[in-house]
Design a protein around this motif. Sequence first.
Motif, PDB file in Angstrom:
ATOM      1  N   GLY A  93     104.895  56.064  52.243  1.00  0.00           N
ATOM      2  CA  GLY A  93     104.897  54.791  52.951  1.00  0.00           C
ATOM      3  C   GLY A  93     106.282  54.254  53.250  1.00  0.00           C
ATOM      4  O   GLY A  93     106.430  53.082  53.617  1.00  0.00           O
ATOM      5  N   ILE A  94     107.297  55.088  53.104  1.00  0.00           N
ATOM      6  CA  ILE A  94     108.680  54.661  53.382  1.00  0.00           C
ATOM      7  C   ILE A  94     108.916  54.588  54.888  1.00  0.00           C
ATOM      8  O   ILE A  94     109.654  53.732  55.382  1.00  0.00           O
ATOM      9  N   ASP A  95     108.317  55.488  55.616  1.00  0.00           N
ATOM     10  CA  ASP A  95     108.435  55.532  57.066  1.00  0.00           C
ATOM     11  C   ASP A  95     107.131  56.080  57.624  1.00  0.00           C
ATOM     12  O   ASP A  95     106.296  56.618  56.878  1.00  0.00           O
ATOM     13  N   ASP A  96     106.964  55.955  58.926  1.00  0.00           N
ATOM     14  CA  ASP A  96     105.758  56.435  59.603  1.00  0.00           C
ATOM     15  C   ASP A  96     106.121  57.678  60.396  1.00  0.00           C
ATOM     16  O   ASP A  96     106.918  57.612  61.337  1.00  0.00           O
ATOM     17  N   ALA A  97     105.567  58.826  60.021  1.00  0.00           N
ATOM     18  CA  ALA A  97     105.900  60.079  60.698  1.00  0.00           C
ATOM     19  C   ALA A  97     105.457  60.092  62.150  1.00  0.00           C
ATOM     20  O   ALA A  97     105.924  60.921  62.933  1.00  0.00           O
ATOM     21  N   GLU A 148     117.785  59.030  61.610  1.00  0.00           N
ATOM     22  CA  GLU A 148     116.668  58.110  61.408  1.00  0.00           C
ATOM     23  C   GLU A 148     116.292  57.933  59.937  1.00  0.00           C
ATOM     24  O   GLU A 148     115.554  57.003  59.595  1.00  0.00           O
ATOM     25  N   SER A 149     116.771  58.816  59.063  1.00  0.00           N
ATOM     26  CA  SER A 149     116.324  58.783  57.662  1.00  0.00           C
ATOM     27  C   SER A 149     117.449  58.572  56.658  1.00  0.00           C
ATOM     28  O   SER A 149     117.222  58.726  55.455  1.00  0.00           O
ATOM     29  N   GLY A 150     118.640  58.237  57.126  1.00  0.00           N
ATOM     30  CA  GLY A 150     119.701  57.907  56.181  1.00  0.00           C
ATOM     31  C   GLY A 150     120.852  58.879  56.114  1.00  0.00           C
ATOM     32  O   GLY A 150     121.750  58.711  55.282  1.00  0.00           O
ATOM     33  N   GLY A 151     120.847  59.902  56.967  1.00  0.00           N
ATOM     34  CA  GLY A 151     121.967  60.820  57.051  1.00  0.00           C
ATOM     35  C   GLY A 151     121.965  61.893  55.979  1.00  0.00           C
ATOM     36  O   GLY A 151     121.030  62.002  55.170  1.00  0.00           O
ATOM     37  N   PRO A 152     123.020  62.714  55.950  1.00  0.00           N
ATOM     38  CA  PRO A 152     123.110  63.796  54.962  1.00  0.00           C
ATOM     39  C   PRO A 152     122.975  63.316  53.519  1.00  0.00           C
ATOM     40  O   PRO A 152     122.394  64.012  52.684  1.00  0.00           O
ATOM     41  N   ALA A 153     123.472  62.118  53.214  1.00  0.00           N
ATOM     42  CA  ALA A 153     123.384  61.603  51.840  1.00  0.00           C
ATOM     43  C   ALA A 153     121.933  61.414  51.416  1.00  0.00           C
ATOM     44  O   ALA A 153     121.575  61.639  50.251  1.00  0.00           O
ATOM     45  N   ALA A 154     121.071  61.021  52.351  1.00  0.00           N
ATOM     46  CA  ALA A 154     119.659  60.828  52.016  1.00  0.00           C
ATOM     47  C   ALA A 154     118.985  62.155  51.715  1.00  0.00           C
ATOM     48  O   ALA A 154     118.139  62.241  50.816  1.00  0.00           O
ATOM     49  N   LEU A 155     119.364  63.193  52.457  1.00  0.00           N
ATOM     50  CA  LEU A 155     118.786  64.509  52.183  1.00  0.00           C
ATOM     51  C   LEU A 155     119.267  65.024  50.829  1.00  0.00           C
ATOM     52  O   LEU A 155     118.481  65.594  50.056  1.00  0.00           O
ATOM     53  N   THR A 156     120.523  64.802  50.522  1.00  0.00           N
ATOM     54  CA  THR A 156     121.035  65.197  49.207  1.00  0.00           C
ATOM     55  C   THR A 156     120.288  64.471  48.098  1.00  0.00           C
ATOM     56  O   THR A 156     119.928  65.067  47.070  1.00  0.00           O
ATOM     57  N   SER A 160     119.055  76.581  57.260  1.00  0.00           N
ATOM     58  CA  SER A 160     117.960  76.573  56.284  1.00  0.00           C
ATOM     59  C   SER A 160     117.727  75.201  55.673  1.00  0.00           C
ATOM     60  O   SER A 160     116.648  74.933  55.133  1.00  0.00           O
ATOM     61  N   PHE A 161     118.703  74.282  55.787  1.00  0.00           N
ATOM     62  CA  PHE A 161     118.489  72.922  55.274  1.00  0.00           C
ATOM     63  C   PHE A 161     117.347  72.236  56.005  1.00  0.00           C
ATOM     64  O   PHE A 161     116.769  71.254  55.513  1.00  0.00           O
ATOM     65  N   LYS A 162     117.011  72.725  57.204  1.00  0.00           N
ATOM     66  CA  LYS A 162     116.005  72.060  58.031  1.00  0.00           C
ATOM     67  C   LYS A 162     114.612  72.111  57.407  1.00  0.00           C
ATOM     68  O   LYS A 162     113.766  71.267  57.713  1.00  0.00           O
ATOM     69  N   LEU A 163     114.361  73.083  56.538  1.00  0.00           N
ATOM     70  CA  LEU A 163     113.089  73.096  55.817  1.00  0.00           C
ATOM     71  C   LEU A 163     112.963  71.851  54.956  1.00  0.00           C
ATOM     72  O   LEU A 163     111.942  71.144  54.992  1.00  0.00           O
ATOM     73  N   THR A 164     113.972  71.543  54.159  1.00  0.00           N
ATOM     74  CA  THR A 164     113.917  70.354  53.310  1.00  0.00           C
ATOM     75  C   THR A 164     113.919  69.084  54.138  1.00  0.00           C
ATOM     76  O   THR A 164     113.277  68.090  53.772  1.00  0.00           O
ATOM     77  N   LEU A 165     114.628  69.096  55.268  1.00  0.00           N
ATOM     78  CA  LEU A 165     114.637  67.926  56.139  1.00  0.00           C
ATOM     79  C   LEU A 165     113.246  67.651  56.693  1.00  0.00           C
ATOM     80  O   LEU A 165     112.774  66.502  56.684  1.00  0.00           O
ATOM     81  N   ALA A 166     112.570  68.699  57.175  1.00  0.00           N
ATOM     82  CA  ALA A 166     111.200  68.523  57.669  1.00  0.00           C
ATOM     83  C   ALA A 166     110.289  68.022  56.551  1.00  0.00           C
ATOM     84  O   ALA A 166     109.438  67.146  56.759  1.00  0.00           O
ATOM     85  N   ALA A 167     110.474  68.572  55.346  1.00  0.00           N
ATOM     86  CA  ALA A 167     109.674  68.137  54.194  1.00  0.00           C
ATOM     87  C   ALA A 167     109.933  66.678  53.870  1.00  0.00           C
ATOM     88  O   ALA A 167     109.006  65.935  53.522  1.00  0.00           O
ATOM     89  N   MET A 168     111.174  66.244  53.988  1.00  0.00           N
ATOM     90  CA  MET A 168     111.497  64.852  53.672  1.00  0.00           C
ATOM     91  C   MET A 168     110.793  63.900  54.619  1.00  0.00           C
ATOM     92  O   MET A 168     110.353  62.810  54.211  1.00  0.00           O
ATOM     93  N   VAL A 169     110.671  64.281  55.894  1.00  0.00           N
ATOM     94  CA  VAL A 169     109.940  63.443  56.845  1.00  0.00           C
ATOM     95  C   VAL A 169     108.491  63.266  56.391  1.00  0.00           C
ATOM     96  O   VAL A 169     107.951  62.156  56.387  1.00  0.00           O
ATOM     97  N   LEU A 170     107.852  64.367  55.990  1.00  0.00           N
ATOM     98  CA  LEU A 170     106.465  64.293  55.522  1.00  0.00           C
ATOM     99  C   LEU A 170     106.358  63.503  54.219  1.00  0.00           C
ATOM    100  O   LEU A 170     105.394  62.753  54.014  1.00  0.00           O
ATOM    101  N   TRP A 171     107.332  63.658  53.335  1.00  0.00           N
ATOM    102  CA  TRP A 171     107.303  62.938  52.056  1.00  0.00           C
ATOM    103  C   TRP A 171     107.491  61.445  52.265  1.00  0.00           C
ATOM    104  O   TRP A 171     106.784  60.626  51.651  1.00  0.00           O
ATOM    105  N   ARG A 172     108.409  61.051  53.142  1.00  0.00           N
ATOM    106  CA  ARG A 172     108.628  59.632  53.411  1.00  0.00           C
ATOM    107  C   ARG A 172     107.375  58.997  54.025  1.00  0.00           C
ATOM    108  O   ARG A 172     107.058  57.847  53.744  1.00  0.00           O
ATOM    109  N   ASP A 173     106.662  59.755  54.836  1.00  0.00           N
ATOM    110  CA  ASP A 173     105.397  59.272  55.399  1.00  0.00           C
ATOM    111  C   ASP A 173     104.353  59.116  54.292  1.00  0.00           C
ATOM    112  O   ASP A 173     103.654  58.098  54.221  1.00  0.00           O
ATOM    113  N   GLN A 174     104.259  60.105  53.426  1.00  0.00           N
ATOM    114  CA  GLN A 174     103.291  60.070  52.320  1.00  0.00           C
ATOM    115  C   GLN A 174     103.536  58.877  51.399  1.00  0.00           C
ATOM    116  O   GLN A 174     102.589  58.231  50.918  1.00  0.00           O
TER     117      GLN A 174
END
Length: 298
Positions: A88-92, A142-150, A72-86
């Motif tokens: 300008g931190i990364d390009d989705a 690609e986004s900083g590992g488990p610590a970045a998601l936390t 279930s953590f994958k929901l927040t992980l997918a959201a983080m990809v979209l948020w980082r794109d929004q």
Amino acid sequence: MRITRRAAIAGSIALASAACVPVDPSPRGKLAARLRIIEAAAGGMLGVALLDTASGAMIGHNRAERFSHCSSFKLTLAAMVLWRDQQGIDDADRLVRWNESDLMSVSPFTTRRLAQGASLRELAKATQTTSDNAAANVLLRESGGPAALTEFWRMLGDSASRLDRIEPELNQVPPGELRDTTTPEAMARTVQALCFGSTFQDEPRALLRQWMVETGTGARRVRAGLPTGWLAGDKTGTSIWPGMGSLYVDIGFAQPPGRAPLTFAAYYRARDVHEGMDPASEQVLAEVGRVLADFAAG
């Protein structure tokens, strides 16, 4: 006539409901009592938080207990990809590649796209809709590992959820372990922040919710208990790792017609280690869906 475990659980719930007098006789108290009855009939441990996004009201059972995320953590992980794109931190749409050694069980998209690679956005969709394990690990890398998601959870105001490991080790979470856990209350509020709060602009918010609706793994869990005609989306998780029993997870949102949405986080830890998906354990979460429907109606 052969009685299945699923039918036995449903019958036990009905009998217990008829005999139960809730400590709190209010409508919400009665619903909380039903959750306790579901847990008692099933024989394992149930953790639930149901949140009304309009009023902020919440009901639940074992709302502050810790449970493993599983997938279930994958929901927040997918959201983080979209948020980082929004932000300008990364390009989705950035193309990334992975190796055959990254593949593991439940990696349908990454196996199929091994030669071509994929964008971060495509990997995010795959990890949400198909629970692709290799996609999740690539995104974490690609986004900083488990610590970045936390840290992303902390930014959302979630002080409980944490991720410490990657797939598949994060699924080995015996009772009492803090690593890779959350609480039902924290996750119900996180789902609200992601799906209906100010975290996202309209387009990525709508895209995330659409991915949740397209996710088919929850069809036999909370969604199975919702009335026909409701819009719902979720992300499930399951662990049958020896030493921790079997854990069934479902987090998401439900949108009744003409009413503000609700979010939910439900966790059922069975005592036994199952060899595969256990229909009776999934039925426990379907019963939670019926409580959610009555919470919305009240």
